[in-house]
Design a protein around this motif. Sequence first.
Motif, PDB file in Angstrom:
ATOM      1  N   LYS A 161      -0.159   4.004  -0.303  1.00  0.00           N
ATOM      2  CA  LYS A 161      -0.787   5.756   0.480  1.00  0.00           C
ATOM      3  C   LYS A 161      -0.510   6.375  -0.663  1.00  0.00           C
ATOM      4  CE  LYS A 161       0.573   3.130   5.240  1.00  0.00           C
ATOM      5  NZ  LYS A 161       0.483   3.231   6.241  1.00  0.00           N
ATOM      6  N   GLU A 176      -4.988  -5.001  10.724  1.00  0.00           N
ATOM      7  CA  GLU A 176      -4.349  -4.202  11.414  1.00  0.00           C
ATOM      8  C   GLU A 176      -4.149  -3.012  12.151  1.00  0.00           C
ATOM      9  OE1 GLU A 176      -2.233  -3.011   6.992  1.00  0.00           O
ATOM     10  OE2 GLU A 176      -4.193  -1.683   6.920  1.00  0.00           O
ATOM     11  N   HIS A 224      -9.530   0.567   5.304  1.00  0.00           N
ATOM     12  CA  HIS A 224      -7.950   1.278   5.711  1.00  0.00           C
ATOM     13  C   HIS A 224      -8.668   2.297   6.875  1.00  0.00           C
ATOM     14  CE1 HIS A 224      -3.897   2.801   5.971  1.00  0.00           C
ATOM     15  NE2 HIS A 224      -3.869   1.053   5.745  1.00  0.00           N
ATOM     16  N   ASN A 234       1.278  -0.975   0.134  1.00  0.00           N
ATOM     17  CA  ASN A 234       0.067   0.074  -0.294  1.00  0.00           C
ATOM     18  C   ASN A 234       0.878   1.235  -0.081  1.00  0.00           C
ATOM     19  OD1 ASN A 234      -2.116   1.936   0.236  1.00  0.00           O
ATOM     20  ND2 ASN A 234      -2.187   1.415   2.348  1.00  0.00           N
ATOM     21  N   GLY A 261       1.307  -3.316   9.820  1.00  0.00           N
ATOM     22  CA  GLY A 261       1.213  -2.652  10.790  1.00  0.00           C
ATOM     23  C   GLY A 261       2.953  -3.081  10.901  1.00  0.00           C
ATOM     24  N   SER A 262       3.900  -1.697   9.775  1.00  0.00           N
ATOM     25  CA  SER A 262       4.734  -2.049  10.231  1.00  0.00           C
ATOM     26  C   SER A 262       6.260  -3.383  10.280  1.00  0.00           C
ATOM     27  CB  SER A 262       5.119  -1.533  11.317  1.00  0.00           C
ATOM     28  OG  SER A 262       5.023   0.116  11.912  1.00  0.00           O
ATOM     29  N   ILE A 306       0.042   0.712  13.100  1.00  0.00           N
ATOM     30  CA  ILE A 306       0.314   1.499  11.451  1.00  0.00           C
ATOM     31  C   ILE A 306       1.487   2.603  11.591  1.00  0.00           C
ATOM     32  CG2 ILE A 306      -0.670   2.339   9.120  1.00  0.00           C
ATOM     33  CD1 ILE A 306      -3.144   0.038  10.330  1.00  0.00           C
ATOM     34  N   GLY A 307       3.125   2.365  10.668  1.00  0.00           N
ATOM     35  CA  GLY A 307       3.397   3.735  10.223  1.00  0.00           C
ATOM     36  C   GLY A 307       4.294   4.064  11.693  1.00  0.00           C
ATOM     37  N   GLY A 345       2.743  -0.840   4.335  1.00  0.00           N
ATOM     38  CA  GLY A 345       2.691   0.350   4.041  1.00  0.00           C
ATOM     39  C   GLY A 345       4.267   0.850   3.273  1.00  0.00           C
ATOM     40  N   GLY A 346       4.647   1.546   4.768  1.00  0.00           N
ATOM     41  CA  GLY A 346       6.167   2.263   4.605  1.00  0.00           C
ATOM     42  C   GLY A 346       7.383   1.369   3.552  1.00  0.00           C
TER      43      GLY A 346
HETATM   44  C1  PEP Z   1      -0.890   0.197   5.701  1.00  0.00           C
HETATM   45  O1  PEP Z   1      -0.700   1.794   5.499  1.00  0.00           O
HETATM   46  O2  PEP Z   1      -1.500  -0.721   5.429  1.00  0.00           O
HETATM   47  C2  PEP Z   1       0.853  -0.345   6.655  1.00  0.00           C
HETATM   48  C3  PEP Z   1       0.360  -1.500   7.363  1.00  0.00           C
HETATM   49  O3  PEP Z   1       1.373   0.555   7.057  1.00  0.00           O
HETATM   50  P1  PEP Z   1       2.830   0.570   7.824  1.00  0.00           P
HETATM   51  O4  PEP Z   1       3.679  -0.748   6.647  1.00  0.00           O
HETATM   52  O5  PEP Z   1       3.636   1.354   7.258  1.00  0.00           O
HETATM   53  O6  PEP Z   1       2.253   0.314   8.780  1.00  0.00           O
END
Ligand code: PEP
Length: 261
Positions: free
Chosen positions: A6, A168, A96, A4, A213-214, A173-174, A235-236
């Motif tokens: 974003k 998540e 999300h 993702n 989640g991270s 998250i992030g 995500g990131g």
């Molecule tokens: C997400 O945005 O779905 C996510 C899991 O972000 P991150 O991996 O950056 O925590």
Amino acid sequence: MAGNWKMNLDHVQATHLVQKLDWTLRDGKHDFAAVEVAVLPPFTDIRSVQTLVDGDRLHLKFGAQDLSAHEAGAFTGEISGQFLARLGCTYVVVGHSERREYHHESDAVVAAKLAAAYRDGLTPIFCVGEGLAVRKEGRQVEYVLAQVEAGLADVTPAQVASIVIAYEPIWAIGTGEVATPADAQEVCGAVRTRLAELYDEPTAAGIRILYGGSVKSGNVAAIMAEADVDGALVGGASIDPVEFAAICRYQSHVGAHSSSR
Ligand code: PEP
């Protein structure tokens, strides 16, 4: 493994990332049949990603981060699932936590978007997860199961077989905070049990449940070793093609968990 992005990377940067991701995975002899890889860019990148994937016959899947609950009409700024399907999207993220929080998407809106995704032939990646306050109260399982049930209210047994559910925890998250593998398993396992109650055991066993989640290359193998975690929503770390490729290739990581899935 779904990335993702974003609201990161314009269409030129998207082209570079997809090429680099594909080269890196091919270089590492990635088995796309064993571990599917999808990217979820911003809407404005999707046409560029489609052109690359189709033109160069890449094995990557792609999708969008949201869709409208409506099919077409006077909904300024909205994007219809039928447009995404025409662009070759396989997946669309629904519910999300950033949409739920910043755009006030309720469970009812999420349910309507799930219906819209199925109407247009897209596979939803349906996100659920608790915030820190709920986690501190130890109510994460009941909270997430309520989100699952509300979202799936109108999803038929035939439709649900293809759904992807992403657990998540919002506090992870992030933030760099990662749920422990046991935390991920607790909720993912409970979701699968509830799916079996709502539908049936074989259907529940076949549904892909992701953790998000991270997630990074250094923690993915341990999370993937859990029985009810079938993949990751990243995500990131997904906007770094080398890191995301390493996450996708978690099975080759050296360590105790590398051969378990
Ligand atoms: C997400 O945005 O779905 C996510 C899991 O972000 P991150 O991996 O950056 O925590």
